[in-house]
Design a protein around this motif. Structure first.
Motif, PDB file in Angstrom:
ATOM      1  N   LEU A   1       0.828  -1.198   0.000  1.00 43.52           N
ATOM      2  CA  LEU A   1       0.000   0.000   0.000  1.00 43.52           C
ATOM      3  C   LEU A   1       0.864   1.250   0.000  1.00 43.52           C
ATOM      4  N   GLY A   2       1.925   1.242   0.791  1.00 42.04           N
ATOM      5  CA  GLY A   2       2.819   2.391   0.835  1.00 42.04           C
ATOM      6  C   GLY A   2       3.544   2.615  -0.479  1.00 42.04           C
ATOM      7  N   ARG A   3       3.887   1.527  -1.175  1.00 41.12           N
ATOM      8  CA  ARG A   3       4.606   1.636  -2.438  1.00 41.12           C
ATOM      9  C   ARG A   3       3.717   2.121  -3.573  1.00 41.12           C
TER      10      ARG A   3
ATOM     11  N   PRO B   1      -1.052   6.267 -10.307  1.00 39.00           N
ATOM     12  CA  PRO B   1      -2.230   6.852 -10.961  1.00 39.00           C
ATOM     13  C   PRO B   1      -3.350   5.830 -11.177  1.00 39.00           C
ATOM     14  N   GLY B   2      -2.984   4.558 -11.432  1.00 39.66           N
ATOM     15  CA  GLY B   2      -4.011   3.553 -11.671  1.00 39.66           C
ATOM     16  C   GLY B   2      -4.924   3.356 -10.477  1.00 39.66           C
ATOM     17  N   TYR B   3      -4.361   3.450  -9.274  1.00 40.75           N
ATOM     18  CA  TYR B   3      -5.175   3.299  -8.072  1.00 40.75           C
ATOM     19  C   TYR B   3      -6.220   4.401  -8.000  1.00 40.75           C
TER      20      TYR B   3
ATOM     21  N   ILE C   1      -8.286  -2.138   1.440  1.00 45.83           N
ATOM     22  CA  ILE C   1      -8.071  -1.162   2.521  1.00 45.83           C
ATOM     23  C   ILE C   1      -8.292   0.255   2.012  1.00 45.83           C
ATOM     24  N   LEU C   2      -7.802   0.532   0.809  1.00 46.80           N
ATOM     25  CA  LEU C   2      -7.975   1.862   0.230  1.00 46.80           C
ATOM     26  C   LEU C   2      -9.453   2.157  -0.010  1.00 46.80           C
TER      27      LEU C   2
ATOM     28  N   SER D   1     -14.538   4.919   1.614  1.00 47.00           N
ATOM     29  CA  SER D   1     -15.905   4.832   2.133  1.00 47.00           C
ATOM     30  C   SER D   1     -16.025   5.563   3.470  1.00 47.00           C
ATOM     31  N   ALA D   2     -15.036   5.364   4.338  1.00 51.83           N
ATOM     32  CA  ALA D   2     -15.050   6.056   5.631  1.00 51.83           C
ATOM     33  C   ALA D   2     -14.919   7.563   5.445  1.00 51.83           C
TER      34      ALA D   2
END
Length: 227
Positions: A13-15, A20-22, A196-197, A202-203
């Protein structure tokens, strides 16, 4: 391997957090979620006003909301896909609408009936009609319940839109599509990172609605509507 160590997920996740795709995928899903969210709000408000004008329809409105929440995504999604062109996000929008309809309809119906008989009698005593009572009393009384329903609906809309991407045809971007591509490649840390993202987004939607509600109607905090 399907449940990787938390450290591996955190490193992934950190990497990739700035990839941009995320974010293009999250933005595409969020766009469909917002569209479905707004449509759901419009339907809920329209049903609420209709019930106030025609009280016998309250049972119909409540059952319609329950049916919307109970419709299986696997049953309705192929129908929507067949009725829309390739590349359309209509299935994500439809599932977002279905995901938010129950809390929104319940929130609207409960809120519009929160006005006390004494408040309504006062309006009528001064010559006000049904529409005056709705605008001056019922809408104000409905704000706490409606804002609570909006908070619940925000993450539900994102989840519905994300689920719709599992069924969409010709759609290459989206949080759901990211999960599918990583599942096929066996990239389990990547799957968990996207999950997680998506949860964080959502949160964030839930929190933004709560902040906006406090700013728009700060008095509802004292009524327990935003707690």
């Amino acid at each position: 391997g399907a449940v990787p160590p938390p450290r591996a997920v955190g490193e992934r996740l950190g990497r990739d957090i700035g990839a941009p795709g995320y974010w293009s995928g999250i933005a595409a899903t969020a766009g469909a979620a917002i569209t479905g969210y707004l449509i759901g709000i419009a339907i809920a408000v329209a049903l609420g006003i209709l019930v106030l004008m025609l009280p016998p329809l309250e049972g119909f409105a409540s059952k319609l909301a329950v049916v919307a929440a109970c419709v299986p995504a696997a049953a309705i999604s192929p129908i929507v896909v067949l009725l829309t062109p390739s590349g359309s996000r209509a299935v994500s929008v439809v599932l977002a609408v279905l995901a938010v309809e129950l809390p929104l309809v319940v929130g609207v119906l409960v809120g519009l009936r929160a006005a006390t008989p004494a408040q309504l009698d006062l309006v009528h005593a001064y010559g006000g009609g049904t529409w005056t009572a709705i605008r001056r009393v019922r809408v104000i009384s409905a704000i706490p319940a409606f804002l609570s329903a909006l908070r619940i609906g925000a993450p539900a809309a994102f989840l519905g839109a994300m689920t719709g991407e599992f069924f969409a045809v010709g759609v290459d971007t989206g949080a759901g599509r990211l999960l599918i591509s990583q599942q096929y490649s066996g990239d389990y840390p990547g799957m968990w990172a996207v999950a997680i993202l998506a949860t964080a987004v959502s949160a964030l939607g839930y929190g933004l609605i709560a902040i906006a509600a406090r700013w728009v109607a700060p008095w509802t905090t004292h009524l327990g509507g935003l707690r």
